[in-house]
Design a protein around this motif. Structure first.
Motif, PDB file in Angstrom:
ATOM      1  N   TYR A 141       0.821  -1.212   0.000  1.00  0.00           N
ATOM      2  CA  TYR A 141       0.000   0.000   0.000  1.00  0.00           C
ATOM      3  C   TYR A 141       0.857   1.266   0.000  1.00  0.00           C
ATOM      4  N   GLN A 142       1.912   1.224   0.800  1.00  0.00           N
ATOM      5  CA  GLN A 142       2.783   2.395   0.933  1.00  0.00           C
ATOM      6  C   GLN A 142       3.432   2.752  -0.403  1.00  0.00           C
ATOM      7  N   SER A 143       3.886   1.737  -1.134  1.00  0.00           N
ATOM      8  CA  SER A 143       4.528   1.991  -2.428  1.00  0.00           C
ATOM      9  C   SER A 143       3.561   2.614  -3.413  1.00  0.00           C
ATOM     10  N   TYR A 144       2.311   2.161  -3.396  1.00  0.00           N
ATOM     11  CA  TYR A 144       1.306   2.721  -4.289  1.00  0.00           C
ATOM     12  C   TYR A 144       1.044   4.191  -3.974  1.00  0.00           C
ATOM     13  N   VAL A 145       0.989   4.504  -2.672  1.00  0.00           N
ATOM     14  CA  VAL A 145       0.740   5.891  -2.284  1.00  0.00           C
ATOM     15  C   VAL A 145       1.859   6.797  -2.795  1.00  0.00           C
ATOM     16  N   VAL A 146       3.117   6.371  -2.600  1.00  0.00           N
ATOM     17  CA  VAL A 146       4.262   7.174  -3.064  1.00  0.00           C
ATOM     18  C   VAL A 146       4.227   7.338  -4.585  1.00  0.00           C
ATOM     19  N   GLU A 147       3.953   6.230  -5.271  1.00  0.00           N
ATOM     20  CA  GLU A 147       3.914   6.269  -6.734  1.00  0.00           C
ATOM     21  C   GLU A 147       2.816   7.213  -7.230  1.00  0.00           C
ATOM     22  N   ASN A 148       1.634   7.120  -6.631  1.00  0.00           N
ATOM     23  CA  ASN A 148       0.507   7.962  -7.068  1.00  0.00           C
ATOM     24  C   ASN A 148       0.735   9.430  -6.722  1.00  0.00           C
ATOM     25  N   ALA A 149       1.423   9.672  -5.614  1.00  0.00           N
ATOM     26  CA  ALA A 149       1.709  11.062  -5.244  1.00  0.00           C
ATOM     27  C   ALA A 149       2.710  11.672  -6.217  1.00  0.00           C
ATOM     28  N   ARG A 150       3.717  10.897  -6.618  1.00  0.00           N
ATOM     29  CA  ARG A 150       4.719  11.402  -7.568  1.00  0.00           C
ATOM     30  C   ARG A 150       4.104  11.683  -8.933  1.00  0.00           C
ATOM     31  N   GLU A 151       3.098  10.881  -9.299  1.00  0.00           N
ATOM     32  CA  GLU A 151       2.459  11.065 -10.599  1.00  0.00           C
ATOM     33  C   GLU A 151       1.351  12.105 -10.551  1.00  0.00           C
ATOM     34  N   GLY A 152       1.114  12.677  -9.372  1.00  0.00           N
ATOM     35  CA  GLY A 152       0.120  13.720  -9.252  1.00  0.00           C
ATOM     36  C   GLY A 152      -1.301  13.236  -9.084  1.00  0.00           C
ATOM     37  N   MET A 153      -1.493  11.943  -8.951  1.00  0.00           N
ATOM     38  CA  MET A 153      -2.853  11.412  -8.771  1.00  0.00           C
ATOM     39  C   MET A 153      -3.374  11.701  -7.364  1.00  0.00           C
ATOM     40  N   ILE A 154      -2.446  11.842  -6.418  1.00  0.00           N
ATOM     41  CA  ILE A 154      -2.805  12.255  -5.059  1.00  0.00           C
ATOM     42  C   ILE A 154      -2.083  13.569  -4.792  1.00  0.00           C
ATOM     43  N   PRO A 155      -2.806  14.654  -4.553  1.00  0.00           N
ATOM     44  CA  PRO A 155      -2.144  15.945  -4.308  1.00  0.00           C
ATOM     45  C   PRO A 155      -1.271  15.894  -3.057  1.00  0.00           C
ATOM     46  N   MET A 156      -0.127  16.517  -3.092  1.00  0.00           N
ATOM     47  CA  MET A 156       0.757  16.551  -1.932  1.00  0.00           C
ATOM     48  C   MET A 156       0.083  17.232  -0.743  1.00  0.00           C
ATOM     49  N   LYS A 157      -0.799  18.202  -1.013  1.00  0.00           N
ATOM     50  CA  LYS A 157      -1.489  18.847   0.114  1.00  0.00           C
ATOM     51  C   LYS A 157      -2.366  17.852   0.861  1.00  0.00           C
ATOM     52  N   ARG A 158      -2.849  16.820   0.138  1.00  0.00           N
ATOM     53  CA  ARG A 158      -3.644  15.778   0.821  1.00  0.00           C
ATOM     54  C   ARG A 158      -2.742  14.916   1.692  1.00  0.00           C
ATOM     55  N   ILE A 159      -1.542  14.609   1.220  1.00  0.00           N
ATOM     56  CA  ILE A 159      -0.563  13.866   2.034  1.00  0.00           C
ATOM     57  C   ILE A 159      -0.188  14.692   3.255  1.00  0.00           C
ATOM     58  N   ASP A 160       0.069  15.984   3.051  1.00  0.00           N
ATOM     59  CA  ASP A 160       0.431  16.870   4.168  1.00  0.00           C
ATOM     60  C   ASP A 160      -0.685  16.901   5.216  1.00  0.00           C
ATOM     61  N   GLU A 161      -1.918  16.883   4.727  1.00  0.00           N
ATOM     62  CA  GLU A 161      -3.058  16.921   5.653  1.00  0.00           C
ATOM     63  C   GLU A 161      -3.063  15.693   6.564  1.00  0.00           C
ATOM     64  N   SER A 162      -2.830  14.511   5.992  1.00  0.00           N
ATOM     65  CA  SER A 162      -2.781  13.283   6.791  1.00  0.00           C
ATOM     66  C   SER A 162      -1.626  13.308   7.777  1.00  0.00           C
ATOM     67  N   VAL A 163      -0.446  13.737   7.295  1.00  0.00           N
ATOM     68  CA  VAL A 163       0.724  13.814   8.183  1.00  0.00           C
ATOM     69  C   VAL A 163       0.450  14.766   9.329  1.00  0.00           C
ATOM     70  N   ARG A 164      -0.180  15.899   9.014  1.00  0.00           N
ATOM     71  CA  ARG A 164      -0.480  16.894  10.049  1.00  0.00           C
ATOM     72  C   ARG A 164      -1.415  16.304  11.115  1.00  0.00           C
ATOM     73  N   ARG A 165      -2.415  15.581  10.681  1.00  0.00           N
ATOM     74  CA  ARG A 165      -3.363  14.963  11.643  1.00  0.00           C
ATOM     75  C   ARG A 165      -2.657  13.947  12.533  1.00  0.00           C
ATOM     76  N   ILE A 166      -1.848  13.102  11.900  1.00  0.00           N
ATOM     77  CA  ILE A 166      -1.149  12.063  12.667  1.00  0.00           C
ATOM     78  C   ILE A 166      -0.190  12.688  13.673  1.00  0.00           C
ATOM     79  N   LEU A 167       0.582  13.674  13.252  1.00  0.00           N
ATOM     80  CA  LEU A 167       1.533  14.328  14.165  1.00  0.00           C
ATOM     81  C   LEU A 167       0.804  15.031  15.304  1.00  0.00           C
ATOM     82  N   ARG A 168      -0.354  15.635  14.995  1.00  0.00           N
ATOM     83  CA  ARG A 168      -1.107  16.325  16.039  1.00  0.00           C
ATOM     84  C   ARG A 168      -1.515  15.352  17.144  1.00  0.00           C
ATOM     85  N   VAL A 169      -1.996  14.190  16.745  1.00  0.00           N
ATOM     86  CA  VAL A 169      -2.399  13.185  17.736  1.00  0.00           C
ATOM     87  C   VAL A 169      -1.196  12.708  18.544  1.00  0.00           C
TER      88      VAL A 169
END
Length: 414
Positions: free
Chosen positions: A22-50
């Motif tokens: 799953y992790q490899s797919y997420v990285v691949e899709n983010a690099r290809e622009g299928m998942i916006p980096m701001k969406r990745i940042d949003e998840s990281v921000r939530r996880i770090l906040r907790v």
């Protein structure tokens, strides 16, 4: 991509090949622009906040020096005692248990030699079946051998959890013993991979019990399980039954001590044990659900009732009394009862307080457990046990989902 856009922040097994990395797919899709980096940042921000709120960055690792008693003799003793007090003796025909100092036993069944079965899932590993840890700790059959010696102990497993190994060998071994201890087992399991379609005891274990029953030897059934397996095909074959649940790493030692009278069983079953598949009824069922089993098929006729359990001595209850027979809002009543040990051994007794509301605007349960306590009483002695009942103990949730206490009559039962 869709799951992340839908709000998923973390994958529990990102590198597991079974989940196609799953992790490899997420990285691949983010690099290809299928998942916006701001969406990745949003998840990281939530996880770090907790994690910040949990203080994980303040104390990322605790010092080993702060846990000096980890796996100490004190903790091992506590684990053993916890297991002993949880073991629930549900049947003991003709006082078969505890076994005598000269009794020779055959220990068999898939639960007899497996720390994994004793521990279950989310213990040493996720599902609890991957690797057997703490191999220096004794299983049930090893603990029995350690306690009584090789000459009085025989072990033949008989079956795996769901397939035969050597039932005939177990039957042959039974010829040289006085008592057979059959350790019923269940596969450790959790979450979706742990789902099963049927609570029936696997046929291989049924065949083992039936074959051993033909030997005519006394049999003790030890249920090592995380769910109430349906044992209606074999329960009548057991002269004694202990529900061991999942007693943990020290459960083998605890069972050996209880089976041979070095310790007293004092657990009480915390659910209604079904007699048949699909036969599930809460102990606090309505009066309308209580029908005569003779004329309503099995109706409410569990194999074991909520709160069942016994020890190696007997108790007598007397002189149940109330401090008052009428209370108003905010009031309380003190309930007192005498409990006498009428046997020859010191024993533990779980005194249970129930209340029944005789009438209410919503059909009330036949009884509800309001309090309980475990006491230790010496032979011939009497312990006075008291409980406090308040009006909140008499309340119920009405059709507006509000707690409500109504005027009326209540019965107090011990």
């Amino acid at each position: 991509t869709e799951t992340i856009e839908a709000g998923l922040d973390m994958s529990m097994v990102p590198n597991d090949p079974e989940y196609k990395n799953y992790q490899s797919y997420v990285v691949e899709n983010a690099r290809e622009g299928m998942i916006p980096m701001k969406r990745i940042d949003e998840s990281v921000r939530r996880i770090l906040r907790v994690k910040f709120k949990l203080g994980l960055f303040d104390f990322p690792l605790y010092k080993a020096s702060e846990f000096e008693k980890y796996n100490s003799a004190d903790f091992q003793a506590a684990a053993t005692e916890s297991a002993i007090q949880s073991l629930t003796l549900l049947r003991n025909n003709d006082n078969l248990l505890p076994l005598g100092d000269a009794a020779k036993v055959l220990v068999t069944g898939p639960g007899a030699n497996s720390l994994n079965v004793q521990n279950g899932a989310w213990t040493h590993t996720w599902q609890g079946v991957e690797t057997q840890y703490n191999k220096d700790l004794p299983t049930v059959q090893e603990a029995i051998k350690d306690l009584i010696g090789d000459e009085r102990h025989t072990f033949v497993q008989g079956t795996e959890l769901d397939e035969e190994i050597d039932i005939n060998q177990a039957v042959q071994a039974a010829a040289n013993v006085d008592v057979i201890i059959v350790c019923i087992g269940e596969i450790p399991s959790t979450e979706k991979p742990g789902d099963i379609n049927d609570l029936q005891l696997p046929q291989a274990q049924v065949d083992l019990v039936k074959a051993l029953k033909k030997t005519g030897k006394k049999m003790v059934g030890v249920l090592i399980q995380n769910r109430p397996q349906i044992i209606d095909k074999v329960e009548a074959d057991f002269d004694a039954i202990i529900n061991a649940y999942e007693p943990g790493d020290y459960g083998g030692i605890a069972l050996a001590q209880v089976l041979f009278g070095k310790a007293e069983p004092s657990g009480r079953i915390p659910f209604t044990y079904p007699r048949h598949s699909g036969d599930f009824t809460h102990y606090d069922h309505k009066f309308a659900e209580k029908r005569d089993p003779k004329f309503a098929f099995d109706a409410i006729n569990p194999l074991f009732n909520f709160g069942d359990g016994m020890g190696y001595t007997t108790f007598e209850y007397s002189d149940l009394r109330l401090s008052t027979n009428r209370i108003g809002p905010g009031g309380r009543v003190r309930v007192t009862v005498n409990v006498k040990n009428t046997g020859e051994r010191e024993g533990k007794e779980v005194v249970q307080l129930y209340v029944q509301d005789l009438y209410a605007t919503i059909a009330p349960p036949l009884k509800r457990l309001r309090d309980f306590t475990k006491i230790t009483v010496k032979p011939g002695e009497t312990e006075v046990v008291s409980f406090n009942l308040t009006t909140r103990d008499l309340a119920f949730v009405d059709h507006n989902l509000k707690w409500k206490t109504e005027k009326g009559e209540f019965e107090v039962k011990i």
